[in-house]
Scaffold this active site. Structure first.
Site, PDB file in Angstrom:
ATOM      1  N   LYS A 181       0.864  -1.183   0.000  1.00 21.89           N
ATOM      2  CA  LYS A 181       0.000   0.000   0.000  1.00 21.89           C
ATOM      3  C   LYS A 181       0.897   1.229   0.000  1.00 21.89           C
ATOM      4  O   LYS A 181       1.427   1.648   1.034  1.00 21.89           O
ATOM      5  CB  LYS A 181      -0.923   0.056   1.225  1.00 21.89           C
ATOM      6  CG  LYS A 181      -1.977   1.146   1.043  1.00 21.89           C
ATOM      7  CD  LYS A 181      -2.378   1.852   2.317  1.00 21.89           C
ATOM      8  CE  LYS A 181      -1.487   2.977   2.757  1.00 21.89           C
ATOM      9  NZ  LYS A 181      -1.453   4.162   1.892  1.00 21.89           N
ATOM     10  N   PRO A 215      -5.976   5.400   6.962  1.00 20.24           N
ATOM     11  CA  PRO A 215      -6.981   4.960   7.928  1.00 20.24           C
ATOM     12  C   PRO A 215      -7.846   3.792   7.428  1.00 20.24           C
ATOM     13  O   PRO A 215      -8.337   3.012   8.230  1.00 20.24           O
ATOM     14  CB  PRO A 215      -7.841   6.215   8.135  1.00 20.24           C
ATOM     15  CG  PRO A 215      -6.919   7.351   7.805  1.00 20.24           C
ATOM     16  CD  PRO A 215      -5.996   6.846   6.736  1.00 20.24           C
ATOM     17  N   VAL A 217      -7.225   1.564   4.102  1.00 17.67           N
ATOM     18  CA  VAL A 217      -6.483   0.435   3.522  1.00 17.67           C
ATOM     19  C   VAL A 217      -5.287   0.049   4.410  1.00 17.67           C
ATOM     20  O   VAL A 217      -5.051  -1.141   4.676  1.00 17.67           O
ATOM     21  CB  VAL A 217      -6.039   0.767   2.077  1.00 17.67           C
ATOM     22  CG1 VAL A 217      -5.123  -0.311   1.529  1.00 17.67           C
ATOM     23  CG2 VAL A 217      -7.266   0.913   1.190  1.00 17.67           C
ATOM     24  N   CYS A 290      13.799  11.159   6.083  1.00 12.15           N
ATOM     25  CA  CYS A 290      13.669  10.890   7.522  1.00 12.15           C
ATOM     26  C   CYS A 290      15.002  11.011   8.235  1.00 12.15           C
ATOM     27  O   CYS A 290      15.047  11.360   9.401  1.00 12.15           O
ATOM     28  CB  CYS A 290      13.088   9.506   7.718  1.00 12.15           C
ATOM     29  SG  CYS A 290      13.909   8.314   6.670  1.00 12.15           S
TER      30      CYS A 290
HETATM   31  P1  NAD Z   1       2.469   9.245   6.945  1.00 16.88           P
HETATM   32  O1  NAD Z   1       2.713   8.645   8.260  1.00 16.88           O
HETATM   33  O2  NAD Z   1       1.414  10.238   6.813  1.00 16.88           O
HETATM   34  O3  NAD Z   1       2.135   8.112   5.874  1.00 16.88           O
HETATM   35  C1  NAD Z   1       3.012   7.017   5.649  1.00 16.88           C
HETATM   36  C2  NAD Z   1       2.189   5.858   5.147  1.00 16.88           C
HETATM   37  O4  NAD Z   1       1.377   5.395   6.224  1.00 16.88           O
HETATM   38  C3  NAD Z   1       1.231   6.227   4.002  1.00 16.88           C
HETATM   39  O5  NAD Z   1       1.148   5.156   3.100  1.00 16.88           O
HETATM   40  C4  NAD Z   1      -0.072   6.416   4.729  1.00 16.88           C
HETATM   41  O6  NAD Z   1      -1.203   6.205   3.926  1.00 16.88           O
HETATM   42  C5  NAD Z   1       0.028   5.349   5.814  1.00 16.88           C
HETATM   43  N1  NAD Z   1      -0.802   5.580   6.973  1.00 16.88           N
HETATM   44  C6  NAD Z   1      -1.164   6.759   7.514  1.00 16.88           C
HETATM   45  N2  NAD Z   1      -1.985   6.551   8.564  1.00 16.88           N
HETATM   46  C7  NAD Z   1      -2.143   5.204   8.693  1.00 16.88           C
HETATM   47  C8  NAD Z   1      -2.875   4.371   9.567  1.00 16.88           C
HETATM   48  N3  NAD Z   1      -3.639   4.856  10.547  1.00 16.88           N
HETATM   49  N4  NAD Z   1      -2.784   3.039   9.405  1.00 16.88           N
HETATM   50  C9  NAD Z   1      -2.020   2.509   8.423  1.00 16.88           C
HETATM   51  N5  NAD Z   1      -1.335   3.249   7.558  1.00 16.88           N
HETATM   52  C10 NAD Z   1      -1.371   4.581   7.686  1.00 16.88           C
HETATM   53  O7  NAD Z   1       3.892   9.761   6.516  1.00 16.88           O
HETATM   54  P2  NAD Z   1       4.275  10.534   5.195  1.00 16.88           P
HETATM   55  O8  NAD Z   1       3.797  11.936   5.389  1.00 16.88           O
HETATM   56  O9  NAD Z   1       3.860   9.793   3.979  1.00 16.88           O
HETATM   57  O10 NAD Z   1       5.861  10.450   5.244  1.00 16.88           O
HETATM   58  C11 NAD Z   1       6.590  11.295   6.032  1.00 16.88           C
HETATM   59  C12 NAD Z   1       7.041  10.619   7.297  1.00 16.88           C
HETATM   60  O11 NAD Z   1       7.687   9.379   6.999  1.00 16.88           O
HETATM   61  C13 NAD Z   1       8.046  11.429   8.043  1.00 16.88           C
HETATM   62  O12 NAD Z   1       7.727  11.446   9.413  1.00 16.88           O
HETATM   63  C14 NAD Z   1       9.351  10.684   7.825  1.00 16.88           C
HETATM   64  O13 NAD Z   1      10.315  10.863   8.791  1.00 16.88           O
HETATM   65  C15 NAD Z   1       8.905   9.286   7.723  1.00 16.88           C
HETATM   66  N6  NAD Z   1       9.881   8.503   6.958  1.00 16.88           N
HETATM   67  C16 NAD Z   1      10.653   7.605   7.641  1.00 16.88           C
HETATM   68  C17 NAD Z   1      11.604   6.874   6.982  1.00 16.88           C
HETATM   69  C18 NAD Z   1      12.457   5.881   7.715  1.00 16.88           C
HETATM   70  O14 NAD Z   1      13.031   5.017   7.073  1.00 16.88           O
HETATM   71  N7  NAD Z   1      12.564   5.955   9.011  1.00 16.88           N
HETATM   72  C19 NAD Z   1      11.766   7.020   5.617  1.00 16.88           C
HETATM   73  C20 NAD Z   1      10.956   7.934   4.948  1.00 16.88           C
HETATM   74  C21 NAD Z   1      10.002   8.667   5.651  1.00 16.88           C
END
Ligand code: NAD
Length: 506
Positions: A181, A215, A217, A290
């Site tokens: 996803k 929220p 999928v 990140c």
């Molecule tokens: P996000 O948390 O909004 O979304 C990430 C993914 O999680 C998306 O696919 C989103 O649809 C999904 N998601 C969101 N809420 C969810 C839920 N309740 N249940 C299941 N899935 C859910 O993050 P973003 O804005 O896409 O990315 C930015 C963030 O990602 C930053 O905080 C960054 O630091 C982090 N990041 C971390 C790494 C790492 O390797 N540590 C790498 C890249 C990005």
């Protein structure tokens, strides 16, 4: 130029589809979401949003394919990964355009970095697979490493293809089947990736793609009773929600989450060498990484010199149309990110940090698009919000220190522990400092990127590791077989799997 990505999708007809069980299928509902070009704020395409029912269908396919894929020969899986790697490189320009369009990366950066580094994860997974000792012996005991099962993979928008390959490559190599996803904000490169999987000849059900939001999928995948492992890269907020949803089914949870990485410049560092690459790293991908080193921790007596070099280095950044060859930095990826960056710049000013370049608002000359100014705050104190919170945009905090012990304390003074940098002339001293920083990866004097280096977080930056051998092993279970003098020499393959491989040319 972007017209060709959209034309590609119009020809392929995949924008309103999911890839499930080896076929491009329509989702269960008619929900759609627009893909917004961050450089114009215009909607350039619409994609179908999946639902929990599409997740059920994809998981069922993955479950059924697991029986045979998990025991398929290593050579077959390696061959498939070779084909995936080759196809990504063959279609690199299309991928680069898709990434640039969906999240605003400068086309030069997408071509030179986003796409090639993504392909590397597939190559590394393939190499680890072919060398991996799936069975080892300890006395009369056999330790067998087996694929964990069906994996739900949730990825973010900032390095969209790279985060996908970092999960899908090792998962498939290990013998797992997957439901991906991707972020609903960067679905184009993910659709192209599914096309690659199809064209590489992935057996039906081994790789499935369900587009959709978190929220619905994402949560459905995390809580699904037939998913054995969930791996998320995203914000700490989403990582916590995924772990909570996964808990009742006791599945393995891998989390790659936020960061606020320090770049500790030791007193003996050559500033001309230490500062400019630190600026480049903090602002790479418009600060949307990140592990971006967004806190530069510097000796107080050299603060003015650091500021002068930093200003010179930042003047090389060209913020503009991501399609222009001259642009080094495009817009940030979406409106929420733009608002967040603006808010945090305002907070930095209100907290009393000294702004030496950039600031709120768009750069001169741009009136639309999510363009931000490359911003540096200095004389920042570690307790300030801009030093504590992940901003995920082009904002650097320079924090002065009076002693090396204090510098280490500052480096460790956030809830995160993902990456860190240390700069210094005396390598022994730099290594000793690296040992004191609580995080998953430390770079001393800017070494080249190494895709074999395990990557992941301490503290609230996550659990588990990605990339390299450790990233591969995340997708394995451990089985001890005791009581036999003749421990098994190789995993048993069932006849069904043999037929399956042959029919798929593996
Ligand atoms: P996000 O948390 O909004 O979304 C990430 C993914 O999680 C998306 O696919 C989103 O649809 C999904 N998601 C969101 N809420 C969810 C839920 N309740 N249940 C299941 N899935 C859910 O993050 P973003 O804005 O896409 O990315 C930015 C963030 O990602 C930053 O905080 C960054 O630091 C982090 N990041 C971390 C790494 C790492 O390797 N540590 C790498 C890249 C990005």
């Amino acid at each position: 130029m972007n017209a060709s990505v959209i034309e590609h999708f119009k020809r392929a007809g995949h924008l309103d589809r999911m890839f499930i069980g080896g076929e491009w299928v329509l989702p269960e509902t008619l929900a759609r979401v627009g893909v917004v070009d961050p450089s114009t704020e215009e909607t350039v395409a619409e994609i179908a949003l999946g639902s929990a029912r599409d997740v059920d269908a994809a998981v069922a396919q993955a479950r059924s394919a697991f029986t045979t894929w998990s025991v398929s020969p290593v050579q077959g899986r390696a061959l498939l990964l070779d084909r995936v790697h080759a196809l990504i490189l063959e279609r690199a320009e299309l991928f680069a355009q898709a990434i640039s369009l969906e999240m605003g990366a400068a086309i030069c950066f997408a071509r030179s970095t986003q796409v090639p580094s993504a392909a590397q994860h597939i190559r590394v997974a393939r190499d680890n697979l072919t060398r991996y000792p799936f069975i080892t012996h300890r006395g009369d005991m056999a330790i067998v490493r087996e694929a964990i099962g069906v994996c739900g993979l949730i990825t973010p928008w900032n390095w969209p293809l790279y985060q996908i390959t970092a999960k899908v490559g090792p998962a498939l190599a290990a013998g797992c089947t997957v439901v991906l996803k991707p972020s609903e904000l960067s679905p184009l490169s993910a659709l192209l990736f599914a096309e690659v999987m199809h064209d590489a000849g992935i057996p039906p059900g081994v790789f499935n793609l369900v587009n959709g939001n978190g929220p619905e999928v994402g949560a459905a995948l995390a809580s699904h009773p037939d998913v054995d492992m969930i791996s998320i890269t995203g914000s700490t907020r989403a990582g916590v929600l995924v772990a909570q949803a996964a808990a009742p089914t006791v599945k393995r949870v891998a989390q790659e989450l936020g960061g606020k990485s320090p770049n500790l410049i030791l007193p003996d560092a050559d500033l001309a060498r230490a500062v400019p690459p630190g600026i480049a790293a903090a602002f790479r991908n418009v600060g949307q990484s990140c592990s971006a080193p967004t806190r530069m921790i510097v000796p107080r007596e050299r603060l003015r010199e650091v500021e002068r070099i930093a200003l010179e280095a930042v003047s090389g950044i060209v913020v503009g149309d991501p399609r222009s060859q001259q642009t080094t930095h495009g817009p940030v990826a979406n409106r929420a990110q733009f608002n967040r960056v603006q808010e945090m710049i305002g907070i930095g000013i209100a907290e009393g940090a000294r702004l030496i370049c950039g600031g709120a608002g768009r750069p001169e000359g741009s009136s639309r698009g999510f363009y931000c100014r490359a911003t540096i705050f200095t004389s920042v104190q570690s307790h300030m919000q801009i030093a504590q919170e992940e901003i995920f945009g082009p904002v650097l905090a320079i924090i002065p220190y009076d002693s090396v012990d204090e510098a280490v304390e500052i480096a460790n003074d956030t809830v995160y522990g993902l990456g860190a940098h240390v700069q210094g002339h005396d390598l022994g001293a730099a290594r000793a400092i690296a040992a004191r920083i609580r995080c998953g990866q430390v770079h001393i004097n800017y070494p080249a990127w190494n895709p074999h280096a395990p990557f992941g977080g301490y503290k609230r930056s996550g659990n588990g590791r990605e990339y390299g051998l450790e990233g591969f092993e995340e997708y394995l279970e451990t089985k001890a077989i005791l009581g036999s003098q003749d421990a098994p020499a190789a995993p048993t393959r069932n006849p069904e799997s043999q037929a399956f491989d042959e029919s798929n040319g593996l």
